[in-house]
Design an enzyme around this catalytic site. Structure first.
Site, PDB file in Angstrom:
ATOM      1  N   ARG A  83      -8.478   5.320   2.634  1.00 34.71           N
ATOM      2  CA  ARG A  83      -8.114   4.225   3.006  1.00 34.71           C
ATOM      3  C   ARG A  83      -6.659   3.986   2.484  1.00 34.71           C
ATOM      4  O   ARG A  83      -5.860   3.583   3.207  1.00 34.71           O
ATOM      5  CB  ARG A  83      -8.986   3.300   2.443  1.00 34.71           C
ATOM      6  CG  ARG A  83      -8.568   1.675   2.665  1.00 34.71           C
ATOM      7  CD  ARG A  83      -9.587   0.750   2.243  1.00 34.71           C
ATOM      8  NE  ARG A  83      -9.440  -0.627   2.610  1.00 34.71           N
ATOM      9  CZ  ARG A  83      -9.032  -1.454   1.457  1.00 34.71           C
ATOM     10  NH1 ARG A  83      -8.473  -0.944   0.417  1.00 34.71           N
ATOM     11  NH2 ARG A  83      -8.927  -2.906   2.004  1.00 34.71           N
TER      12      ARG A  83
ATOM     13  N   GLN B 119      -6.308  -3.914  -5.320  1.00 35.15           N
ATOM     14  CA  GLN B 119      -5.336  -3.176  -5.855  1.00 35.15           C
ATOM     15  C   GLN B 119      -4.223  -3.836  -6.755  1.00 35.15           C
ATOM     16  O   GLN B 119      -4.144  -5.253  -6.226  1.00 35.15           O
ATOM     17  CB  GLN B 119      -4.458  -2.511  -4.430  1.00 35.15           C
ATOM     18  CG  GLN B 119      -3.638  -1.359  -4.989  1.00 35.15           C
ATOM     19  CD  GLN B 119      -3.469  -0.593  -3.555  1.00 35.15           C
ATOM     20  OE1 GLN B 119      -4.078  -0.375  -2.819  1.00 35.15           O
ATOM     21  NE2 GLN B 119      -2.162  -0.149  -3.418  1.00 35.15           N
TER      22      GLN B 119
ATOM     23  N   SER C 177     -10.217  -7.598  -1.115  1.00 33.97           N
ATOM     24  CA  SER C 177      -9.650  -6.341  -0.470  1.00 33.97           C
ATOM     25  C   SER C 177     -10.685  -5.212  -0.777  1.00 33.97           C
ATOM     26  O   SER C 177     -11.737  -5.196  -0.569  1.00 33.97           O
ATOM     27  CB  SER C 177      -8.285  -6.266  -0.627  1.00 33.97           C
ATOM     28  OG  SER C 177      -7.723  -5.327   0.068  1.00 33.97           O
ATOM     29  N   LEU C 178      -9.780  -4.106  -1.428  1.00 38.34           N
ATOM     30  CA  LEU C 178     -10.483  -3.049  -2.180  1.00 38.34           C
ATOM     31  C   LEU C 178     -11.729  -3.180  -2.586  1.00 38.34           C
ATOM     32  O   LEU C 178     -12.872  -2.644  -2.649  1.00 38.34           O
ATOM     33  CB  LEU C 178      -9.535  -2.264  -2.987  1.00 38.34           C
ATOM     34  CG  LEU C 178     -10.248  -1.187  -3.962  1.00 38.34           C
ATOM     35  CD1 LEU C 178     -10.892  -0.146  -3.241  1.00 38.34           C
ATOM     36  CD2 LEU C 178      -9.016  -1.135  -4.811  1.00 38.34           C
TER      37      LEU C 178
ATOM     38  N   HIS D 186      -2.858  -5.605   4.862  1.00 37.07           N
ATOM     39  CA  HIS D 186      -3.462  -6.756   5.562  1.00 37.07           C
ATOM     40  C   HIS D 186      -2.676  -7.590   6.557  1.00 37.07           C
ATOM     41  O   HIS D 186      -2.696  -8.686   6.591  1.00 37.07           O
ATOM     42  CB  HIS D 186      -3.896  -7.759   4.598  1.00 37.07           C
ATOM     43  CG  HIS D 186      -5.096  -7.348   3.775  1.00 37.07           C
ATOM     44  ND1 HIS D 186      -6.307  -6.990   4.109  1.00 37.07           N
ATOM     45  CD2 HIS D 186      -5.109  -6.781   2.569  1.00 37.07           C
ATOM     46  CE1 HIS D 186      -6.945  -6.300   3.168  1.00 37.07           C
ATOM     47  NE2 HIS D 186      -6.396  -6.102   2.094  1.00 37.07           N
TER      48      HIS D 186
ATOM     49  N   GLN E 217     -10.953  -5.673   8.136  1.00 38.33           N
ATOM     50  CA  GLN E 217     -10.351  -6.024   7.025  1.00 38.33           C
ATOM     51  C   GLN E 217      -8.943  -5.365   6.770  1.00 38.33           C
ATOM     52  O   GLN E 217      -8.187  -5.925   6.374  1.00 38.33           O
ATOM     53  CB  GLN E 217     -11.192  -5.803   5.491  1.00 38.33           C
ATOM     54  CG  GLN E 217     -10.755  -6.370   4.500  1.00 38.33           C
ATOM     55  CD  GLN E 217     -11.004  -5.232   3.619  1.00 38.33           C
ATOM     56  OE1 GLN E 217     -10.390  -4.237   3.371  1.00 38.33           O
ATOM     57  NE2 GLN E 217     -12.162  -5.457   2.563  1.00 38.33           N
TER      58      GLN E 217
END
Length: 309
Positions: free
Chosen positions: A118, A12, A93-94, A198, A247
């Protein structure tokens, strides 16, 4: 073409209005991928990508499936043209979901749906304006962690370890302000995010995602995908599920991931597929000797062979 490469996928923050449009204009395969994304979500993600508005595209429940879709488009067009499978993959991440789609561990349709949820769960976990993230520049991780251990007013935790001298901290407003006071004199930059990703404040999102991830069908990875929370290769469906759930509240260990990949595949080219070149920049900070290149347009694919000479 004799090419050994690692496929990387951004997270992101890489989104921008107009992304993927040139691929859509030049490729029927790209049109089909965007059509499937629109169908999976029940709204026109492609219009959001091409026309915005920016505020709506940036909303995390939209930006996550949008970045995944555009990244997948460039990877698939690259594969259609060159047909060379990567040695391994990773995503920030994503981007880990995009890497799993590339490795045939997760269907594109399921991935688009899951990351849309998500994004929504993450935004719902912490109301807008109550959480934030900051980048700490030029300081070692140990110094950042020492200051975080002294935070007494709120939540402040390491979210991403991106590169040498680049640590991302997430938390609530009180915790982050306390942390900044403890790091007085350090170069700290506020990030334009809608929630503190996170960190432990994402626990409600983690619990919500657990059910969706367990319902989704995962297969064994066709090549190793390096997970954010372990900085190690994952293959099997159960470890993939476990890592994706962890995660959401765990730190992204990008620095370690790139070091591990460059150690295991010393002659590989690191190719970032997706909007922007954030990972390409980070990778050069981690290891200046890395051959790193980004594919963020239809033209980048056409000119690829000349760009890596």
């Amino acid at each position: 073409m004799d090419l050994k490469y690692i496929a990387l996928f951004p997270g992101q923050g890489s989104q921008y209005v107009g992304m993927g449009k040139n691929a859509w204009e030049n490729s029927d395969a790209a049109k089909e991928i965007f059509r499937r994304a629109d169908e999976s979500l029940g709204y026109s993600l492609s219009t959001l990508c091409f026309e915005g508005p920016e505020e709506e595209l940036t909303a995390t429940q939209n930006s996550q499936p949008a970045i995944l879709t555009v990244s997948h488009v460039y990877y698939e067009l690259f594969m259609d043209r060159y047909g060379i499978t990567p040695l391994a993959a990773a995503g920030h991440s994503l981007g880990e979901y995009t890497a799993l789609v590339a490795a045939s561990a997760l269907s594109f349709k399921d991935a688009v749906s899951i990351v849309h949820k998500r994004g929504r769960y993450m935004q719902e976990a912490v109301p807008r304006g109550e959480g934030t993230m900051v980048a700490v520049l030029g300081k070692p991780l140990e110094e950042v962690e020492t200051a975080l251990a002294q935070v007494s007013n709120g939540v402040a935790e390491v979210a991403n370890i991106n590169a040498p001298g680049q640590v991302i901290v997430a938390g609530d407003i009180g915790g982050i302000e306390n942390f900044k006071a403890l790091m007085e004199g350090a170069k700290i930059r506020e990030l334009k995010v809608s929630a503190p990703f996170h960190c432990s404040l994402m626990e409600p999102a983690r619990k919500a995602m657990e059910g969706d991830i367990h319902k989704a069908e995962f297969c064994r990875c066709s090549f190793p995908v390096f997970a954010n929370v372990t900085a190690d290769a994952e293959y099997e469906p159960e470890e993939i599920r476990r890592n994706l759930i962890e995660q959401i509240t765990g730190r992204v260990r990008w620095h370690e991931t790139v070091e591990r990949l460059s150690g295991e595949y010393p002659n590989a080219v690191f190719i970032e597929f997706g909007p922007g070149r954030v990972l390409t920049g980070l990778n050069k900070k981690i290891n200046r000797k890395l051959k790193a290149i980004n594919i963020s347009s239809f033209e980048d694919i056409a000119l690829f062979e000349s760009r890596i000479q």
